[in-house]
Every structure is written in C-alpha cells, then in structure tokens.
Design an enzyme around this catalytic site. Structure first.
Site, PDB file in Angstrom:
ATOM      1  N   GLU A 149       9.771  -4.086  10.225  1.00 20.02           N
ATOM      2  CA  GLU A 149      10.108  -2.760   9.685  1.00 20.02           C
ATOM      3  C   GLU A 149      10.536  -1.806  10.792  1.00 20.02           C
ATOM      4  OE1 GLU A 149       7.217  -0.957   7.050  1.00 20.02           O
ATOM      5  OE2 GLU A 149       8.350   0.929   6.975  1.00 20.02           O
ATOM      6  N   GLU A 151      -0.721  -5.639   8.507  1.00 20.78           N
ATOM      7  CA  GLU A 151       0.049  -4.986   9.565  1.00 20.78           C
ATOM      8  C   GLU A 151      -0.628  -5.215  10.903  1.00 20.78           C
ATOM      9  OE1 GLU A 151       0.637  -0.803   8.811  1.00 20.78           O
ATOM     10  OE2 GLU A 151       1.414  -1.164   6.796  1.00 20.78           O
ATOM     11  N   ASP A 181      -1.094  -6.392  -0.256  1.00 21.58           N
ATOM     12  CA  ASP A 181      -1.133  -5.748   1.059  1.00 21.58           C
ATOM     13  C   ASP A 181      -2.566  -5.344   1.416  1.00 21.58           C
ATOM     14  OD1 ASP A 181       0.308  -4.858   3.211  1.00 21.58           O
ATOM     15  OD2 ASP A 181       1.147  -3.105   2.206  1.00 21.58           O
ATOM     16  N   ASP A 217       0.839  -1.208   0.000  1.00 23.94           N
ATOM     17  CA  ASP A 217       0.000   0.000   0.000  1.00 23.94           C
ATOM     18  C   ASP A 217       0.870   1.254   0.000  1.00 23.94           C
ATOM     19  OD1 ASP A 217       0.885  -0.051   2.607  1.00 23.94           O
ATOM     20  OD2 ASP A 217      -1.093   0.071   3.527  1.00 23.94           O
ATOM     21  N   SER A 218       2.200   1.077   0.014  1.00 25.21           N
ATOM     22  CA  SER A 218       3.120   2.200  -0.230  1.00 25.21           C
ATOM     23  C   SER A 218       2.829   2.836  -1.582  1.00 25.21           C
ATOM     24  CB  SER A 218       4.572   1.717  -0.181  1.00 25.21           C
ATOM     25  OG  SER A 218       4.756   0.581  -1.005  1.00 25.21           O
ATOM     26  N   LYS A 245      -0.628  -9.666   2.917  1.00 29.65           N
ATOM     27  CA  LYS A 245       0.138  -9.183   4.073  1.00 29.65           C
ATOM     28  C   LYS A 245      -0.778  -8.294   4.904  1.00 29.65           C
ATOM     29  CE  LYS A 245       3.361  -5.732   3.795  1.00 29.65           C
ATOM     30  NZ  LYS A 245       2.794  -4.750   4.754  1.00 29.65           N
TER      31      LYS A 245
END
Ligand code: KIV
Length: 314
Positions: free
Chosen positions: A200, A133, A101, A62-63, A131
């Site tokens: 991270e 978070e 993501d 999602d960057s 993925k």
C-alpha cells in the site's frame, strides 16, 4: 511484468456456479500470470454483489472503521467488530476467498493472543485467511500462524494502523533507504510463509521491484500497475465516499449521488402521497355493503397468504 499478466478483463464470473477459490489457487495465479482482483466488503449484500462482479478475494478490512463506523482512523476497531462483519461477508460470498483483517494490537502482545484472535476469524468469522499489517517485526507471528494452518496475507508500505508513527497517511519508501526497508519487510513476510501480500502507498517502481523479487502475489493499492493484483475499498470503487478522493482511487460508479437522488425521490413521493400506489399495496380485504357497512370481501379468502415479508425472494 505488466504486459505478461493475462486477465479476465471486466468479465464477471458466474459466482453461483463457480467453486470457492483457495489459498493454493490464489498463490498459483502469480505463476499463471493471472491478475488478482480484491475488493473490501463489510456485509452480506455487498459481499454477494462484489462476488458476483467477479472479485477473486474479499477483504473484510478494518477500513470499515472509517467507511462504516465514521471514525477518522482504523485504530479503535475491535476483534469482535471484525468477526461480526466477517460472518456477514462470509454468508454473502460464494466464489471469492474471504480474508479477515486483524485490527490494531490484536496480535502483537503474545503468540497466544495472535493465535487466538486469528483462529476466531476462521472458526467464528467464516474467513479462509487473515491479513496483518507489519514487516520484519511481524515475520515470526506470520510463521507461527501459517505453521498452525492459518493462511496469512501480509501488508507492508503504508500501514494505516501505524498512522501516528508515519505522521499521517503518507506514501512510504520514497528514499533509497526507506525503499530498502519496505523491500526487506516484504521479503521477510514472504519468507515467513504468507501466501500473498498487500503493498500500500509506495512508489510504482518499488512495487514492481518487490513483485519481481518475491514468489507470492503482490496486491497493490496505490502501488501502481506492476503488482500481481489490486485491491480497492468498495465504498471508494463505487463512489460512496463523497468527501474522499485519494489519487489512487478510480471510481467505477457514483452510487452516493445516485442513492441521494433516489432517497430524495422517495421522500417527495411519500410527502405527496404518490407512494405507495396500488402497485405496491396488498389490495383491499374489506368491502363496503350497500348500507355503507364494512365486511369481508368474498373474493379474498380469510386465510390467503400475504405475499409480503422481507427476504430474498420477494
Ligand atoms: O482495511 C483495509 O481495507 C485494507 C485495504 C485498504 C488494503 O487494509
């Protein structure tokens, strides 16, 4: 840990012949002490380039909200946008395992929401895994997704979707108490069945400790060399982000500067008339007869195919 890792060095893989890496093969790389190279990708052309460069995993991160959409955080990125980019990346990748993501608040509301959105990444986006978070608080969701056949990569430490809670993009786990928290998060995600985990923005010794403690591969970004693999945002790695130079990013090219120079040359040639020269044109069909009238050239058949078109073979 560091010198035990065997690697392929900078040798690129021939991805056109290689078989797609699988979840078990990625998990097995830790036991085989093979380092994992992961890179983000957001479209088919970059995916093909990064796949052919030898990356083992492509992360549709999602960057993309920041490097593709120009946002100042990843928070506004939607599931529909992620699926769109995932589809494009899946078309470009052959060997690398594609991970999509889950964006901000796309799984936290209910189990149903998590399953529905995660499943879309596989069924519509063509990804092989998702993925998400989160640490201890995400473990139950990870367990459910994995039990239902959706492979999960975890992500702990600096989690960009929590940028406001963290007070900015800050290194996490710097005190003994905070380090214990990051370790507990990683253990919870590993125990819940994730097959790999992104670490991270944490101190290198904490990343080394987590890597030694859990049985799944750790993939670091700003987490030092002891992780089982590394991930970088492709725009950073390629030098396409002129205004950002985080400490943990190594640029392997300067494509922004090179691209800007190429565009400047193009603009200058368009304005001077140097482009397109004959080499880049389809030639003449009409010839002028002796009386100055235009007509069909005898040596160019009227139905001759035009060797143009925008596609991979031209
Ligand atoms: O969104 C992303 O690209 C990521 C990586 C930085 C790990 O989460």
């Amino acid at each position: 840990m560091t010198d035990q890792h065997k690697g392929l060095g900078s040798q690129a893989q021939d991805s056109s012949r290689a078989k797609r890496l699988t979840v078990p093969s990625i998990r097995g790389m830790k036991a085989r002490q093979e380092r994992i190279a992961m890179v983000t990708a957001y479209d088919a052309t970059f995916a093909q380039m990064i796949d052919e460069g030898g990356a083992d995993m492509l992360l549709v991160g999602d960057s993309l909200g920041m490097v593709v959409q120009g946002l100042d955080s990843t928070l506004p990125v939607t599931v529909d946008e992620m699926i769109y980019h995932c589809r494009a990346v899946s078309r470009g990748a052959r060997r690398a395992l594609v991970v999509g993501d889950l964006p901000f608040m796309s799984w936290q509301l209910s189990t149903e929401q998590a399953l529905k959105n995660a499943a879309r990444f596989l069924s519509e986006g063509g990804a092989q895994a998702v993925k998400l978070e989160g640490g201890v608080e995400a473990a139950d969701t990870v367990r459910k997704l994995v039990r239902l056949g959706i492979p999960v990569v975890g992500h702990v430490g600096l989690t960009p979707q929590s940028v406001h809670a963290m007070g900015g993009f800050r290194v996490q786990g710097k005190t003994a108490e905070a380090a214990d928290g990051v370790l507990a998060d990683a253990v919870a995600i590993a125990d819940a069945g994730a097959f790999a985990i992104v670490l991270e923005g944490i101190p290198s010794d904490l990343a080394a400790l987590i890597t030694a403690r859990i049985g799944i591969p750790t993939i670091g970004i700003g987490a030092g060399v002891s992780c089982d693999g590394q991930v970088l945002v492709c725009y950073d790695l390629l030098g396409l982000t002129p205004n950002m130079r985080p400490k943990f990013v190594k640029r392997y090219a300067e494509l922004y500067a090179e691209g800007k120079q190429a565009v400047a040359s193009y603009c200058s040639e368009v304005k001077s008339g140097a482009f397109p020269s004959a080499e880049f044109a389809f030639g003449n069909v009409l010839r002028t007869d002796d009386a100055g009238r235009a007509g069909q050239a005898a040596d160019v058949p009227a139905d001759a195919p035009v060797p143009g078109g925008y596609g991979p073979t031209h």
